[in-house]
Design a protein around this motif. Sequence first.
Motif, PDB file in Angstrom:
ATOM      1  N   ASP A  74       0.849  -1.404  -0.121  1.00 12.73           N
ATOM      2  CA  ASP A  74       0.068   0.170   0.137  1.00 12.73           C
ATOM      3  C   ASP A  74       0.827   1.654   0.275  1.00 12.73           C
ATOM      4  O   ASP A  74       2.061   1.525   0.201  1.00 12.73           O
ATOM      5  N   GLY A  75       0.759   1.924  -0.470  1.00 16.91           N
ATOM      6  CA  GLY A  75       1.090   3.604  -0.559  1.00 16.91           C
ATOM      7  C   GLY A  75      -0.101   4.806  -0.995  1.00 16.91           C
ATOM      8  O   GLY A  75      -0.831   4.321  -1.034  1.00 16.91           O
ATOM      9  N   GLU A  76       0.484   5.539  -1.333  1.00 12.70           N
ATOM     10  CA  GLU A  76      -0.056   6.865  -0.880  1.00 12.70           C
ATOM     11  C   GLU A  76      -0.785   7.458  -2.301  1.00 12.70           C
ATOM     12  O   GLU A  76       0.072   8.011  -3.207  1.00 12.70           O
ATOM     13  N   PHE A  77      -1.977   7.651  -2.331  1.00 13.20           N
ATOM     14  CA  PHE A  77      -2.282   7.939  -3.810  1.00 13.20           C
ATOM     15  C   PHE A  77      -3.134   9.394  -3.626  1.00 13.20           C
ATOM     16  O   PHE A  77      -4.055   9.049  -2.788  1.00 13.20           O
ATOM     17  N   HIS A  78      -3.015  10.437  -4.161  1.00 11.42           N
ATOM     18  CA  HIS A  78      -2.926  11.421  -4.139  1.00 11.42           C
ATOM     19  C   HIS A  78      -4.797  11.978  -5.364  1.00 11.42           C
ATOM     20  O   HIS A  78      -4.520  11.606  -6.061  1.00 11.42           O
ATOM     21  N   LEU A  79      -5.457  12.275  -4.350  1.00 12.41           N
ATOM     22  CA  LEU A  79      -6.888  12.545  -4.964  1.00 12.41           C
ATOM     23  C   LEU A  79      -7.074  13.496  -5.558  1.00 12.41           C
ATOM     24  O   LEU A  79      -6.238  14.653  -4.672  1.00 12.41           O
ATOM     25  N   LEU A  80      -8.114  14.047  -6.311  1.00 12.51           N
ATOM     26  CA  LEU A  80      -7.441  15.626  -7.323  1.00 12.51           C
ATOM     27  C   LEU A  80      -8.411  17.126  -6.130  1.00 12.51           C
ATOM     28  O   LEU A  80      -7.903  18.191  -6.553  1.00 12.51           O
ATOM     29  N   GLU A  81      -8.925  15.802  -5.478  1.00 13.43           N
ATOM     30  CA  GLU A  81      -9.196  17.477  -4.368  1.00 13.43           C
ATOM     31  C   GLU A  81      -8.127  17.862  -2.889  1.00 13.43           C
ATOM     32  O   GLU A  81      -8.885  18.535  -1.961  1.00 13.43           O
ATOM     33  N   GLY A  82      -7.226  17.213  -3.256  1.00 14.17           N
ATOM     34  CA  GLY A  82      -5.917  17.487  -2.692  1.00 14.17           C
ATOM     35  C   GLY A  82      -5.656  15.806  -1.599  1.00 14.17           C
ATOM     36  O   GLY A  82      -4.957  16.267  -0.240  1.00 14.17           O
ATOM     37  N   LYS A  83      -6.915  15.278  -0.879  1.00 10.65           N
ATOM     38  CA  LYS A  83      -6.525  14.563   0.027  1.00 10.65           C
ATOM     39  C   LYS A  83      -6.036  13.548  -0.732  1.00 10.65           C
ATOM     40  O   LYS A  83      -5.846  13.043  -1.946  1.00 10.65           O
ATOM     41  N   SER A  84      -6.020  12.306   0.168  1.00 11.64           N
ATOM     42  CA  SER A  84      -5.160  10.734  -0.301  1.00 11.64           C
ATOM     43  C   SER A  84      -5.988  10.152   0.083  1.00 11.64           C
ATOM     44  O   SER A  84      -6.113   9.933   1.034  1.00 11.64           O
ATOM     45  N   VAL A  85      -5.803   8.428  -0.200  1.00 13.45           N
ATOM     46  CA  VAL A  85      -5.552   7.490   0.027  1.00 13.45           C
ATOM     47  C   VAL A  85      -4.829   6.409   0.197  1.00 13.45           C
ATOM     48  O   VAL A  85      -3.852   6.675  -1.015  1.00 13.45           O
ATOM     49  N   GLN A  86      -4.908   5.458   0.689  1.00 13.26           N
ATOM     50  CA  GLN A  86      -3.636   3.980   0.740  1.00 13.26           C
ATOM     51  C   GLN A  86      -4.621   3.260  -0.322  1.00 13.26           C
ATOM     52  O   GLN A  86      -5.596   2.622  -0.112  1.00 13.26           O
ATOM     53  N   ALA A  87      -3.597   3.460  -0.747  1.00  9.63           N
ATOM     54  CA  ALA A  87      -4.058   1.391  -2.711  1.00  9.63           C
ATOM     55  C   ALA A  87      -3.168   0.733  -3.124  1.00  9.63           C
ATOM     56  O   ALA A  87      -1.463   1.191  -2.665  1.00  9.63           O
ATOM     57  N   PRO A  88      -2.978  -0.284  -3.009  1.00  7.22           N
ATOM     58  CA  PRO A  88      -2.031  -0.843  -3.343  1.00  7.22           C
ATOM     59  C   PRO A  88      -1.232  -0.995  -4.762  1.00  7.22           C
ATOM     60  O   PRO A  88      -2.059  -0.583  -5.800  1.00  7.22           O
ATOM     61  N   PHE A  89       0.454  -0.577  -4.428  1.00  9.44           N
ATOM     62  CA  PHE A  89       1.064  -0.559  -5.535  1.00  9.44           C
ATOM     63  C   PHE A  89       1.782  -1.302  -5.874  1.00  9.44           C
ATOM     64  O   PHE A  89       2.844  -2.598  -5.349  1.00  9.44           O
ATOM     65  N   MET A  90       2.019  -1.353  -6.993  1.00  7.26           N
ATOM     66  CA  MET A  90       2.636  -3.313  -7.719  1.00  7.26           C
ATOM     67  C   MET A  90       4.504  -2.366  -7.830  1.00  7.26           C
ATOM     68  O   MET A  90       4.015  -1.157  -8.379  1.00  7.26           O
ATOM     69  N   SER A  91       4.860  -3.360  -7.701  1.00  7.34           N
ATOM     70  CA  SER A  91       6.896  -2.772  -8.180  1.00  7.34           C
ATOM     71  C   SER A  91       7.289  -3.786  -8.036  1.00  7.34           C
ATOM     72  O   SER A  91       7.211  -5.085  -8.427  1.00  7.34           O
ATOM     73  N   THR A  92       7.834  -3.517  -9.003  1.00  5.15           N
ATOM     74  CA  THR A  92       9.761  -3.819  -9.552  1.00  5.15           C
ATOM     75  C   THR A  92      11.052  -3.783  -9.539  1.00  5.15           C
ATOM     76  O   THR A  92      11.090  -2.020  -9.645  1.00  5.15           O
TER      77      THR A  92
END
Length: 217
Positions: free
Chosen positions: A68-86
Amino acid sequence: MGKGANSAEEAAEVAGQVNSWVEKVTSGLIKEILPQGSVDHTTRLVLGNALYFKGAWAEKFDASKTQDGEFHLLEGKSVQAPFMSTTEEQYLSSYDSLKVLKLPYKQGSDKRQFSMYILLPEAQDGLWSLAEKLNSASDLLKGLGLHLPFGSEADHAEMVDSQLGQNLFVSSIFHKSFVEVNEEGTEAAAASAAVAVEDITGVVLFICHVLNPLLAA
């Protein structure tokens, strides 16, 4: 697809045939592309188009590295969402206000090669300015060869080899899409139905923007 509907029963039957076909060719991902009442006795032609795509990444992601990482929303807030990495090398391009990532899919038995391109604006609120740079939807479609829904009545008549073509116009266009991206690859489907006729270009595109990945989960 189909012909004119002369009664409410025939109209419902035509819509049902289109919906069943779309559900079948998209492996059940898209249902009821034509809502109730969208076909009636004034409908002369329904042109339906559907696409199903399932591709595995050329280099799959390790699911154990997804965090999980920080995903920024357009209104300025953020949510925790799963991020794939390699840690594998990737196709990357960087510009003043934009980063681009290319993720190739495993090539099939023919010569075609598909890839997913992810465009990330540098500014957290830069999505709409990026969309403007990609031009308006109508201009984009015209550039790909789709002129009919935006053309003159004369253009409409030329596209149908029938006396009906002289009186046809696009009354409505319905579109649905489904895209799932995970460590293995992508499964996607799209369907559209124009209650009239449109020019088929042969160009296939999936294009979307992600505002909040949790809403689509």
